[in-house]
Write an enzyme that holds these catalytic residues in place. Structure first.
Site, short mmCIF file in Angstrom:
data_model
loop_
_atom_site.label_atom_id
_atom_site.label_comp_id
_atom_site.label_asym_id
_atom_site.label_seq_id
_atom_site.Cartn_x
_atom_site.Cartn_y
_atom_site.Cartn_z
N SER A 147 0.87 -1.18 0.00
CA SER A 147 0.00 0.00 0.00
C SER A 147 0.90 1.22 0.00
CB SER A 147 -0.87 0.01 1.26
OG SER A 147 -1.47 1.28 1.47
N TYR A 160 -3.13 -1.25 10.50
CA TYR A 160 -3.01 -1.49 9.06
C TYR A 160 -1.63 -1.06 8.56
CZ TYR A 160 -4.06 -1.04 4.04
OH TYR A 160 -4.05 -1.14 2.67
#
Length: 284
Positions: A147, A160
């Site tokens: 990401s 996350y």
């Protein structure tokens, strides 16, 4: 024939978390490229929906319910796929969840789920499949979902962010291991920017602290209003993977900006920089 079709046509693809979002987009694209797609998801009904979309478009696909947080499930999947098809040309460890909340307020169960799905799911996906891929002697491509969050900090999304930093490091080391052993396995770090997925949907936040709801809602609205179309992003991902690229982006400009900030942070050894977005969506 386009490079991605030439590379992937008639091969077998295994994609985790392919019942929705980026995983479903990657599965659909693999189907368009002529692959047999093994669609896996913890939600069997969602996996079946992705299979239906692929077959309706003339592709080949099959669904398997898999919980990537359980290593033995990935062992079972690898055994099943190789017994049925004898090879895997494309493995994408995509399954992941977003977790919102201050570090000390996220419950133990949610922390463990985030780590087990986002990190251990990727690690054990590789561990289960790579020995069989190596034994097959065939060329293969592995993509692990990182990401843009793998290169920065985001308060309120610590769980996350930690997992995506870990996946990025894992993919870098895995790439070098393949090089060191001279194996015909290409490793890519897939780095999505802002895409229109359901990762910030309200129901995906079950088990988070109540204070996280506003942050989650704001991020959902931002992704909905400004995110890239999933199918377009996934087309770009597989094109770059077919070219053998390690860095695979949906939005290279966003990636470059965030990575540049990371470089400055490390070179100058400055304190972490508060993202402008963090103050706008801060957890209550």
């Amino acid at each position: 024939m386009a490079r991605d079709a030439a590379v992937f046509k008639d091969g077998v693809a295994v994609i985790t978390g392919a019942g929705s979002g980026i995983g479903a987009g990657l599965a659909r694209r693999a189907g368009v490229l002529g692959m047999t797609v093994v669609v896996t998801d913890v939600n069997a009904a969602s996996a079946a929906q992705t299979v239906a979309a692929i077959t309706a478009a003339g592709g080949r696909a099959e669904a398997e319910r898999v919980d990537v947080s359980i290593p033995e499930e990935l062992d079972r999947l690898a055994e099943l796929v190789f017994a049925r098809h004898g090879e895997v040309r494309l493995l994408i460890n995509n399954a992941g969840i977003e977790t919102v909340g201050n570090t000390w307020e996220v419950p133990t169960a949610r922390w463990e789920a985030t780590l087990n799905i986002n990190v251990h799911g990727v690690i054990h996906g590789v561990r289960a499949f790579v020995p069989r891929i190596v034994a097959s002697g065939k060329e293969a491509w592995i993509g692990n979902l990182a990401s843009v969050g793998a290169f920065g900090q985001m308060p309120g999304q610590t769980a996350y962010t930690v997992t995506k930093h870990a996946v990025q490091a894992f993919s870098e080391c895995l790439y070098l291991e393949m090089e060191l052993k001279n194996l015909p396995i290409h490793v890519s770090s897939i780095v999505p920017g802002m895409m229109r997925t359901n990762i910030f949907n309200a129901e995906a936040g079950e088990g988070e602290p109540a204070s996280a709801s506003g942050h989650r809602r704001a991020m959902f609205e931002m992704m909905r209003d400004h995110g890239m179309d999933i199918d377009e992003g996934c087309r770009l991902f597989l094109e770059q993977m077919a070219d053998g690229k390690f860095w695979v982006h949906s939005d290279p400009v966003m990636s470059e900006q965030i990575i540049a900030g990371r470089i400055r942070f490390l070179q100058d050894q400055i304190p972490p920089i508060m993202p402008d977005l963090a103050r706008q969506v801060a957890v209550e």
